[in-house]
Design a protein around this motif. Structure first.
Motif, PDB file in Angstrom:
ATOM      1  N   TYR A   1       0.693   8.664  -5.903  1.00 18.42           N
ATOM      2  CA  TYR A   1      -0.255   9.629  -5.947  1.00 18.42           C
ATOM      3  C   TYR A   1       0.455  10.944  -5.236  1.00 18.42           C
ATOM      4  O   TYR A   1       1.220  10.731  -4.087  1.00 18.42           O
ATOM      5  CB  TYR A   1      -1.708   9.348  -5.084  1.00 18.42           C
ATOM      6  N   ARG A   2       0.396  12.006  -5.734  1.00 22.07           N
ATOM      7  CA  ARG A   2       0.842  13.430  -5.056  1.00 22.07           C
ATOM      8  C   ARG A   2      -0.142  13.831  -4.292  1.00 22.07           C
ATOM      9  O   ARG A   2      -1.333  13.820  -4.743  1.00 22.07           O
ATOM     10  CB  ARG A   2       1.359  14.202  -6.175  1.00 22.07           C
ATOM     11  N   ARG A   3       0.211  14.507  -3.208  1.00 16.89           N
ATOM     12  CA  ARG A   3      -0.725  15.490  -2.597  1.00 16.89           C
ATOM     13  C   ARG A   3      -1.074  16.870  -3.592  1.00 16.89           C
ATOM     14  O   ARG A   3      -0.072  17.488  -4.161  1.00 16.89           O
ATOM     15  CB  ARG A   3      -0.022  15.909  -1.306  1.00 16.89           C
TER      16      ARG A   3
ATOM     17  N   LEU B   1       0.835  -1.309  -0.085  1.00 20.28           N
ATOM     18  CA  LEU B   1      -0.016  -0.066   0.017  1.00 20.28           C
ATOM     19  C   LEU B   1       0.782   1.271  -0.194  1.00 20.28           C
ATOM     20  O   LEU B   1       0.515   2.222  -0.651  1.00 20.28           O
ATOM     21  CB  LEU B   1      -0.760  -0.052   1.084  1.00 20.28           C
ATOM     22  N   ARG B   2       2.095   1.369   0.617  1.00 18.41           N
ATOM     23  CA  ARG B   2       2.920   2.263   0.807  1.00 18.41           C
ATOM     24  C   ARG B   2       3.489   2.594  -0.780  1.00 18.41           C
ATOM     25  O   ARG B   2       3.548   3.835  -1.078  1.00 18.41           O
ATOM     26  CB  ARG B   2       4.090   2.028   1.889  1.00 18.41           C
ATOM     27  N   GLU B   3       3.705   1.580  -1.422  1.00 21.41           N
ATOM     28  CA  GLU B   3       4.365   1.895  -2.567  1.00 21.41           C
ATOM     29  C   GLU B   3       3.371   2.384  -3.625  1.00 21.41           C
ATOM     30  O   GLU B   3       3.449   3.394  -4.406  1.00 21.41           O
ATOM     31  CB  GLU B   3       4.961   0.670  -3.354  1.00 21.41           C
ATOM     32  N   ALA B   4       1.975   1.805  -3.609  1.00 19.06           N
ATOM     33  CA  ALA B   4       0.711   2.354  -4.277  1.00 19.06           C
ATOM     34  C   ALA B   4       0.303   3.752  -4.153  1.00 19.06           C
ATOM     35  O   ALA B   4       0.289   4.550  -5.208  1.00 19.06           O
ATOM     36  CB  ALA B   4      -0.463   1.379  -3.963  1.00 19.06           C
ATOM     37  N   ARG B   5       0.569   4.073  -2.763  1.00 17.02           N
ATOM     38  CA  ARG B   5       0.012   5.731  -2.531  1.00 17.02           C
ATOM     39  C   ARG B   5       1.188   6.427  -2.834  1.00 17.02           C
ATOM     40  O   ARG B   5       0.978   7.780  -2.992  1.00 17.02           O
ATOM     41  CB  ARG B   5       0.027   5.546  -1.137  1.00 17.02           C
ATOM     42  N   SER B   6       2.513   6.182  -2.970  1.00 11.44           N
ATOM     43  CA  SER B   6       3.440   7.007  -3.134  1.00 11.44           C
ATOM     44  C   SER B   6       3.391   7.519  -4.776  1.00 11.44           C
ATOM     45  O   SER B   6       3.916   8.556  -4.965  1.00 11.44           O
ATOM     46  CB  SER B   6       4.920   6.254  -2.919  1.00 11.44           C
TER      47      SER B   6
END
Length: 93
Positions: free
Chosen positions: A89-91, A82-87
């Motif tokens: 996406y940019r804020r 999940l951490r790799e998948a979320r990275s």
């Protein structure tokens, strides 16, 4: 003095570098060895071959699979954390 028509084996020159067979760095594995490599059953490997989901080599009637093909299959089907998948996406600023 007459020379022999067929040279003696000890007189023949050694094979050139092109004629010497070297072991391939990417070995061909049988379905049983491929199953052991992936940690699955032979039936799963045969299904991958039948559905043409992995590349294989036909040696006569035998099926062989390159070790690099299995490694590529593992890389393609590895699920990211999940951490790799979320990275990815940019804020929003």
């Amino acid at each position: 003095m007459r020379r022999p028509a067929i040279p003696h084996a000890s007189i023949q020159t050694p094979k050139s570098a092109k004629e010497v067979i070297t072991p391939t760095p990417d070995p061909l594995l049988s379905p049983a060895e491929a199953a052991e490599h992936l940690g699955t059953g032979v039936r799963f490997i045969r299904r991958l071959v039948q559905e043409r989901r992995i590349r294989y080599v036909k040696v006569g009637r035998h099926v062989r699979i390159r070790a690099s093909v299995l490694d590529a299959y593992i890389d393609d089907h590895t699920v990211p954390t999940l951490r790799e998948a979320r990275s990815a996406y940019r804020r929003a600023a």
